[in-house]
Design a protein around this motif. Sequence first.
Motif, PDB file in Angstrom:
ATOM      1  N   VAL A   1       7.851 -23.532   4.595  1.00 50.73           N
ATOM      2  CA  VAL A   1       7.199 -22.500   3.783  1.00 50.73           C
ATOM      3  C   VAL A   1       6.090 -21.848   4.598  1.00 50.73           C
ATOM      4  O   VAL A   1       5.205 -22.532   5.123  1.00 50.73           O
ATOM      5  N   ARG A   2       6.156 -20.540   4.699  1.00 43.74           N
ATOM      6  CA  ARG A   2       5.178 -19.768   5.482  1.00 43.74           C
ATOM      7  C   ARG A   2       4.337 -18.904   4.540  1.00 43.74           C
ATOM      8  O   ARG A   2       4.731 -18.615   3.405  1.00 43.74           O
ATOM      9  N   ASP A   3       3.174 -18.470   5.063  1.00 42.97           N
ATOM     10  CA  ASP A   3       2.337 -17.558   4.274  1.00 42.97           C
ATOM     11  C   ASP A   3       3.070 -16.246   4.049  1.00 42.97           C
ATOM     12  O   ASP A   3       3.746 -15.729   4.957  1.00 42.97           O
ATOM     13  N   ALA A   4       2.934 -15.701   2.863  1.00 42.96           N
ATOM     14  CA  ALA A   4       3.595 -14.439   2.540  1.00 42.96           C
ATOM     15  C   ALA A   4       2.933 -13.283   3.283  1.00 42.96           C
ATOM     16  O   ALA A   4       1.731 -13.304   3.575  1.00 42.96           O
ATOM     17  N   THR A   5       3.726 -12.299   3.598  1.00 38.49           N
ATOM     18  CA  THR A   5       3.212 -11.076   4.231  1.00 38.49           C
ATOM     19  C   THR A   5       2.660 -10.155   3.150  1.00 38.49           C
ATOM     20  O   THR A   5       3.313  -9.920   2.133  1.00 38.49           O
ATOM     21  N   LYS A   6       1.456  -9.630   3.375  1.00 43.05           N
ATOM     22  CA  LYS A   6       0.822  -8.757   2.392  1.00 43.05           C
ATOM     23  C   LYS A   6       0.225  -7.539   3.096  1.00 43.05           C
ATOM     24  O   LYS A   6      -0.306  -7.647   4.202  1.00 43.05           O
ATOM     25  N   ILE A   7       0.295  -6.402   2.434  1.00 44.97           N
ATOM     26  CA  ILE A   7      -0.370  -5.186   2.921  1.00 44.97           C
ATOM     27  C   ILE A   7      -1.832  -5.254   2.514  1.00 44.97           C
ATOM     28  O   ILE A   7      -2.155  -5.327   1.322  1.00 44.97           O
ATOM     29  N   THR A   8      -2.725  -5.254   3.493  1.00 40.81           N
ATOM     30  CA  THR A   8      -4.158  -5.326   3.189  1.00 40.81           C
ATOM     31  C   THR A   8      -4.819  -3.950   3.182  1.00 40.81           C
ATOM     32  O   THR A   8      -5.875  -3.784   2.574  1.00 40.81           O
ATOM     33  N   LEU A   9      -4.241  -2.995   3.885  1.00 40.45           N
ATOM     34  CA  LEU A   9      -4.748  -1.620   3.857  1.00 40.45           C
ATOM     35  C   LEU A   9      -3.535  -0.696   3.813  1.00 40.45           C
ATOM     36  O   LEU A   9      -2.803  -0.566   4.793  1.00 40.45           O
ATOM     37  N   ALA A  10      -3.325  -0.083   2.648  1.00 40.85           N
ATOM     38  CA  ALA A  10      -2.134   0.746   2.440  1.00 40.85           C
ATOM     39  C   ALA A  10      -2.404   2.180   2.868  1.00 40.85           C
ATOM     40  O   ALA A  10      -3.566   2.640   2.861  1.00 40.85           O
ATOM     41  N   PRO A  11      -1.371   2.917   3.246  1.00 41.19           N
ATOM     42  CA  PRO A  11      -1.567   4.333   3.606  1.00 41.19           C
ATOM     43  C   PRO A  11      -2.051   5.136   2.404  1.00 41.19           C
ATOM     44  O   PRO A  11      -1.569   4.960   1.273  1.00 41.19           O
ATOM     45  N   SER A  12      -3.034   6.003   2.640  1.00 37.83           N
ATOM     46  CA  SER A  12      -3.582   6.859   1.586  1.00 37.83           C
ATOM     47  C   SER A  12      -2.855   8.196   1.555  1.00 37.83           C
ATOM     48  O   SER A  12      -2.264   8.626   2.552  1.00 37.83           O
ATOM     49  N   ASN A  13      -2.917   8.860   0.405  1.00 34.67           N
ATOM     50  CA  ASN A  13      -2.388  10.219   0.319  1.00 34.67           C
ATOM     51  C   ASN A  13      -3.223  11.140   1.215  1.00 34.67           C
ATOM     52  O   ASN A  13      -4.440  10.971   1.338  1.00 34.67           O
ATOM     53  N   ALA A  14      -2.576  12.101   1.823  1.00 30.07           N
ATOM     54  CA  ALA A  14      -3.263  13.020   2.738  1.00 30.07           C
ATOM     55  C   ALA A  14      -2.791  14.443   2.481  1.00 30.07           C
ATOM     56  O   ALA A  14      -1.651  14.670   2.055  1.00 30.07           O
TER      57      ALA A  14
ATOM     58  N   VAL B   1       5.728  -3.730   1.559  1.00 22.53           N
ATOM     59  CA  VAL B   1       5.758  -2.286   1.764  1.00 22.53           C
ATOM     60  C   VAL B   1       4.657  -1.616   0.960  1.00 22.53           C
ATOM     61  O   VAL B   1       4.204  -2.133  -0.071  1.00 22.53           O
ATOM     62  N   ALA B   2       4.218  -0.464   1.445  1.00 25.26           N
ATOM     63  CA  ALA B   2       3.269   0.389   0.735  1.00 25.26           C
ATOM     64  C   ALA B   2       3.527   1.828   1.160  1.00 25.26           C
ATOM     65  O   ALA B   2       3.970   2.080   2.289  1.00 25.26           O
ATOM     66  N   SER B   3       3.252   2.761   0.263  1.00 21.75           N
ATOM     67  CA  SER B   3       3.600   4.162   0.521  1.00 21.75           C
ATOM     68  C   SER B   3       2.426   5.081   0.242  1.00 21.75           C
ATOM     69  O   SER B   3       1.520   4.757  -0.544  1.00 21.75           O
ATOM     70  N   GLY B   4       2.445   6.240   0.877  1.00 26.96           N
ATOM     71  CA  GLY B   4       1.487   7.304   0.632  1.00 26.96           C
ATOM     72  C   GLY B   4       2.165   8.652   0.786  1.00 26.96           C
ATOM     73  O   GLY B   4       3.151   8.779   1.520  1.00 26.96           O
ATOM     74  N   ARG B   5       1.643   9.657   0.108  1.00 30.18           N
ATOM     75  CA  ARG B   5       2.237  10.996   0.153  1.00 30.18           C
ATOM     76  C   ARG B   5       1.443  11.875   1.117  1.00 30.18           C
ATOM     77  O   ARG B   5       0.208  11.915   1.062  1.00 30.18           O
ATOM     78  N   LEU B   6       2.175  12.583   1.975  1.00 36.09           N
ATOM     79  CA  LEU B   6       1.565  13.543   2.890  1.00 36.09           C
ATOM     80  C   LEU B   6       1.964  14.948   2.450  1.00 36.09           C
ATOM     81  O   LEU B   6       3.154  15.266   2.383  1.00 36.09           O
TER      82      LEU B   6
END
Length: 758
Positions: A453-466, A544-549
């Motif tokens: 069992v490994r530590d889960a991958t997490k997004i700590t800083l997600a892309p912002s809308n631009a 995953v994390a998403s942002g709109r450009l």
Amino acid sequence: MPAYTALILFLLFLNYALCVSGHDSGPVFEEQPSSLIYPEGLPEGKVTLNCQARASPAASYRWRVNGSEVLIGEHSHYTLVAGNLVINNPQHGRDSGSYQCLAVNRCGTIVSRAANLKFGYLRDFPLEGRSPQTAYEGTGTFLACQAPAHYPALSYRWILNEFPSFVQPDGGRWFVSQVTGNLYLANARTNDTGNYFCLTTINMDISTKSTFSKAVQLTVQPEATPRKSAPNIRVRFPSETYALAGHTTQLECFAYGNPTPKLRWRKVDGILPSKVGASADGPILTLPDLSFDDEGVYECEAYSSEGRDTHQGRVSVQGTALLKEILLPSLIPCDSCSPLLPFLPPSFLLCFLFWMGCATPVQAPDFRLNPVRKLVPAARGGQVKMECKPRAAPKPTLFWSRGTELLTNSSRVTVMPDGVLWIYNISRADEGKYTCFAENYLGKANSTGHLSVRDATKITLAPSNADINQGENVTLQCHASHDPTMDLTFTWSLNGVLLDLEEPNGHYHRIEGENIGDLAIVNTQLSQAGIYTCSAQTVVDSAVASGRLVVRGPPGPPGGLVVKSVNETAVELRWSRGYDNHSPIGKYVIMGRSEHSHDWKKMRTDPANIEGNAESARVIDLRPWMDYEFQVIASNILGSGEPSMPSQPVRTKQAAPTVAPSGLGGGGGDRNELIITWTVSNVLYKHEGQSALKVLDKGKTSVNLPLPKDNGYVVLEIRSWGEGGDGAAHEVIVSRDSGGLMITRRKTVWTWIALCND
């Protein structure tokens, strides 16, 4: 004994008697058909699938394709030669498939292995030229092959300037990927400047075909002091590779860097097999004749005096199906035949039970070819799948245990009927050894794997809308945390399509760091607007994390441009609004060109300034009887957009001439007469007092005029004419003035005086 059983028994004994008399025997294959790849479109060709069997009496042959009988006749393109099937003029849509040969005599029938007939092809590269590329001395770069459609797999080489000057490794500076066909350069030198061609080759059973791309021009810009750089692995083998036992697999690895990095391979969880040979120090690690001992994690290390870089991935070896060895002690009679068994001789059983379809091969459970995976990594909070696939017949009973605890279905654990174990919402407490047990009436076996069992991958800083303007630069941030024992990889996609971040002259660039996968976009274009998704991945999970450009820019081209009405000097245009690209349309400009000019120029319109909410306007001051095309261009505060598609050519209507006869002059002629001349050829004229205008012959530009009497004058009317009507009248007064002759054009500011011919 039931009557039908007695009848079957009688027939079996009868056939048995026929088989054993004279030492008759059922068919045994001496040659079976083999799979092959045939070149698509080869004219007047043929394919031969071989099939020969030893039998007494001699066997007859039949063939099946995709389970259906092959019809062999006078009008068929199939021909049977001995037992061999000949396919004349093979065609992809008609003849591709799986073929089997059946050899038959009175003692039985045997069916060959399946032979697949497939069709190979290699299309040509596109005819369009390729964009030139630039690299700086000392930096790494790559040239994309972009191979055309093909089957089966290709081999790749690159040509420098002309054939057969092939690109060579040059101490490890160059590398041609046999996966993508791309050409990689660890560090560029000025003498690498040249034209490069990707050569693709396809090998089929009876022929070979090659084709090469258009040239890619590479220019290496010199640097006064080429900078040093640490190794950076750019060609990475997959994090998970599945291969079949007994086959060969290859792992690719190549790094940029100056000086040229060296490469070496190791097996992280064991000793690197000696059979890899010299490939252990090259960009392609070759693992031949795979066995289950070869399974594990492999690491490629790129190193130089400037530093090192590594990449790891797992190789999983899967078992292949073995040929079924049918032995008499391993026969299980089916229910329909079991009443007959006590009455049949043992030497007679094998032939007829299989001939009647009343026997299947059996064996005790065996995990040797397909054991439970030894190490199964999983992310905390995620789910994991563990497979249990022993070889056994009849089908075994399967169950799982963890240590001494028998696993049963619960909210977090599911054991599927096919032996697959699912564990959900994983925690550290789930770590440990898991064993699959398989059992049938012939025996039992088990295989154990370890769940890590490994530590889960997490997004700590997600892309912002631009929100930016076209041509500006922007950086989309993406940071993640992950299990430190595993590699973390970042990928980006735009509207669901994976982005290529390796193109050296592209708009996208990766900004890498520890747990950082930022995306820099330079000189952003309108087509790059949309939803950007960052994916942080390890071999066990992803986040995953998403942002709109939003990219603001000049408007798109207006659409639906049509000409609604036409007269002699004007047309009316209508169009539909294009995309404003997030900035309101401020105005429109209409461009046009005539049959006499290929250049577009701005046209005069009504209204003179066309506002952004308009969808129609009149183009004025056109010439009659002239062919025109029009375009509409929209503008906003960010600039002018692309023009609309040109309108259909339109011709203005005919009109009366607006140009008066010019270049009026005179002189010469006989005594007491004067020749009046002008430059316009289509002219009407009459003397004063005449009722009808006279038409001069086409091309005539003069008329003989009698001189007026003493101190008198003559009025001559001249006007231009055309298909659209007559032009305005212009009068010429001819009068005598004391020894001279005066000709005056009315309503003008010039006068011409001619002396009389005496």
